[in-house]
Design a protein around this motif. Sequence first.
Motif, PDB file in Angstrom:
ATOM      1  N   GLY A 239      31.799  95.383-135.879  1.00 22.80           N
ATOM      2  CA  GLY A 239      31.285  94.813-134.638  1.00 22.80           C
ATOM      3  C   GLY A 239      30.479  95.825-133.836  1.00 22.80           C
ATOM      4  O   GLY A 239      29.407  95.516-133.313  1.00 22.80           O
TER       5      GLY A 239
ATOM      6  N   LEU B 233      27.161  96.421-135.474  1.00 20.02           N
ATOM      7  CA  LEU B 233      26.232  95.317-135.222  1.00 20.02           C
ATOM      8  C   LEU B 233      25.637  95.419-133.809  1.00 20.02           C
ATOM      9  O   LEU B 233      24.429  95.264-133.626  1.00 20.02           O
ATOM     10  CB  LEU B 233      26.938  93.980-135.403  1.00 20.02           C
ATOM     11  CG  LEU B 233      26.054  92.762-135.258  1.00 20.02           C
ATOM     12  CD1 LEU B 233      25.045  92.703-136.405  1.00 20.02           C
ATOM     13  CD2 LEU B 233      26.876  91.513-135.235  1.00 20.02           C
ATOM     14  N   ILE B 234      26.479  95.716-132.835  1.00 17.11           N
ATOM     15  CA  ILE B 234      25.989  95.857-131.458  1.00 17.11           C
ATOM     16  C   ILE B 234      24.982  97.004-131.362  1.00 17.11           C
ATOM     17  O   ILE B 234      23.919  96.867-130.749  1.00 17.11           O
ATOM     18  CB  ILE B 234      27.174  96.056-130.492  1.00 17.11           C
ATOM     19  CG1 ILE B 234      28.001  94.776-130.410  1.00 17.11           C
ATOM     20  CG2 ILE B 234      26.689  96.474-129.112  1.00 17.11           C
ATOM     21  CD1 ILE B 234      29.320  94.924-129.686  1.00 17.11           C
TER      22      ILE B 234
ATOM     23  N   PHE C  65      20.643  90.314-129.169  1.00 14.93           N
ATOM     24  CA  PHE C  65      22.073  90.101-129.410  1.00 14.93           C
ATOM     25  C   PHE C  65      22.520  88.773-128.814  1.00 14.93           C
ATOM     26  O   PHE C  65      23.310  88.038-129.419  1.00 14.93           O
ATOM     27  CB  PHE C  65      22.882  91.263-128.840  1.00 14.93           C
ATOM     28  CG  PHE C  65      24.339  91.211-129.195  1.00 14.93           C
ATOM     29  CD1 PHE C  65      24.748  91.201-130.522  1.00 14.93           C
ATOM     30  CD2 PHE C  65      25.309  91.177-128.214  1.00 14.93           C
ATOM     31  CE1 PHE C  65      26.091  91.150-130.859  1.00 14.93           C
ATOM     32  CE2 PHE C  65      26.654  91.133-128.542  1.00 14.93           C
ATOM     33  CZ  PHE C  65      27.039  91.114-129.870  1.00 14.93           C
TER      34      PHE C  65
ATOM     35  N   TYR D 213      21.454  86.090-131.101  1.00 18.94           N
ATOM     36  CA  TYR D 213      22.367  86.095-132.249  1.00 18.94           C
ATOM     37  C   TYR D 213      23.661  85.361-131.909  1.00 18.94           C
ATOM     38  O   TYR D 213      24.167  84.557-132.700  1.00 18.94           O
ATOM     39  CB  TYR D 213      22.648  87.535-132.679  1.00 18.94           C
ATOM     40  CG  TYR D 213      23.843  87.694-133.572  1.00 18.94           C
ATOM     41  CD1 TYR D 213      23.774  87.374-134.927  1.00 18.94           C
ATOM     42  CD2 TYR D 213      25.056  88.164-133.073  1.00 18.94           C
ATOM     43  CE1 TYR D 213      24.875  87.513-135.750  1.00 18.94           C
ATOM     44  CE2 TYR D 213      26.149  88.301-133.888  1.00 18.94           C
ATOM     45  CZ  TYR D 213      26.064  87.976-135.227  1.00 18.94           C
ATOM     46  OH  TYR D 213      27.158  88.115-136.041  1.00 18.94           O
ATOM     47  N   LEU D 214      24.198  85.630-130.720  1.00 21.58           N
ATOM     48  CA  LEU D 214      25.433  84.970-130.313  1.00 21.58           C
ATOM     49  C   LEU D 214      25.234  83.465-130.141  1.00 21.58           C
ATOM     50  O   LEU D 214      26.126  82.676-130.453  1.00 21.58           O
ATOM     51  CB  LEU D 214      25.971  85.586-129.021  1.00 21.58           C
ATOM     52  CG  LEU D 214      26.493  87.015-129.140  1.00 21.58           C
ATOM     53  CD1 LEU D 214      26.858  87.554-127.758  1.00 21.58           C
ATOM     54  CD2 LEU D 214      27.671  87.098-130.087  1.00 21.58           C
TER      55      LEU D 214
ATOM     56  N   GLY E  12      29.351  84.510-132.053  1.00 22.86           N
ATOM     57  CA  GLY E  12      29.646  85.641-132.923  1.00 22.86           C
ATOM     58  C   GLY E  12      30.853  85.385-133.809  1.00 22.86           C
ATOM     59  O   GLY E  12      31.455  84.317-133.799  1.00 22.86           O
TER      60      GLY E  12
ATOM     61  N   GLU F 178      32.856  90.975-133.895  1.00 23.47           N
ATOM     62  CA  GLU F 178      32.160  91.156-132.614  1.00 23.47           C
ATOM     63  C   GLU F 178      33.088  90.830-131.451  1.00 23.47           C
ATOM     64  O   GLU F 178      33.085  91.504-130.425  1.00 23.47           O
ATOM     65  CB  GLU F 178      30.917  90.283-132.521  1.00 23.47           C
ATOM     66  CG  GLU F 178      29.833  90.641-133.505  1.00 23.47           C
ATOM     67  CD  GLU F 178      29.937  89.886-134.815  1.00 23.47           C
ATOM     68  OE1 GLU F 178      30.191  88.666-134.804  1.00 23.47           O
ATOM     69  OE2 GLU F 178      29.773  90.522-135.851  1.00 23.47           O
ATOM     70  N   ARG F 179      33.890  89.788-131.613  1.00 21.93           N
ATOM     71  CA  ARG F 179      34.814  89.409-130.538  1.00 21.93           C
ATOM     72  C   ARG F 179      35.864  90.492-130.310  1.00 21.93           C
ATOM     73  O   ARG F 179      36.198  90.815-129.175  1.00 21.93           O
ATOM     74  CB  ARG F 179      35.476  88.082-130.878  1.00 21.93           C
ATOM     75  CG  ARG F 179      34.516  86.921-130.813  1.00 21.93           C
ATOM     76  CD  ARG F 179      35.211  85.626-131.113  1.00 21.93           C
ATOM     77  NE  ARG F 179      34.240  84.550-131.130  1.00 21.93           N
ATOM     78  CZ  ARG F 179      34.303  83.514-131.927  1.00 21.93           C
ATOM     79  NH1 ARG F 179      35.296  83.392-132.777  1.00 21.93           N
ATOM     80  NH2 ARG F 179      33.379  82.577-131.881  1.00 21.93           N
TER      81      ARG F 179
ATOM     82  N   THR G 198      35.589  93.679-130.999  1.00 22.26           N
ATOM     83  CA  THR G 198      34.919  94.833-130.392  1.00 22.26           C
ATOM     84  C   THR G 198      34.663  94.590-128.911  1.00 22.26           C
ATOM     85  O   THR G 198      34.883  95.472-128.084  1.00 22.26           O
ATOM     86  CB  THR G 198      33.595  95.115-131.117  1.00 22.26           C
ATOM     87  OG1 THR G 198      33.871  95.337-132.499  1.00 22.26           O
ATOM     88  CG2 THR G 198      32.889  96.315-130.533  1.00 22.26           C
ATOM     89  N   ALA G 199      34.214  93.386-128.567  1.00 20.46           N
ATOM     90  CA  ALA G 199      33.945  93.057-127.163  1.00 20.46           C
ATOM     91  C   ALA G 199      35.220  93.158-126.334  1.00 20.46           C
ATOM     92  O   ALA G 199      35.199  93.703-125.224  1.00 20.46           O
ATOM     93  CB  ALA G 199      33.354  91.662-127.066  1.00 20.46           C
TER      94      ALA G 199
END
Length: 110
Positions: A4, A7-8, A36, A39-40, A46, A50-51, A53-54
């Motif tokens: 994640g 990717l960010i 981004f 993309y979301l 996502g 990604e979730r 990581t967020a």
Amino acid sequence: MLRGLTLILAFQLAGLALEQIPGMPLPGPITGMILFFLYLLVTDGGFDPERETARKLLNHMPLFFIPAGAGIITLGSLLQEQALGITLALTLGTLVAFVVTGLLMQWLIR
């Protein structure tokens, strides 16, 4: 989490690469955030990496404000010199944002 974060950062790098195009109106980090965001939207929010990581980044959000605080301390005298201009800009910018947001909401509700 590594996937994640990678990717960010890849979107950040893509934005910085696009910044090199002559006449690009937006800074690279903003372009990366827009990419981004798109993309979301396409991936319906996502995927799990990604979730995850967020969530972890949001838990440590106060750490991201340390550089800004250090800048305020370091540039305190400059901020004092420009206090009137900064205050006017913040006040007028906030008022304009309120008015535009209100008008936009009224238009969207119709």
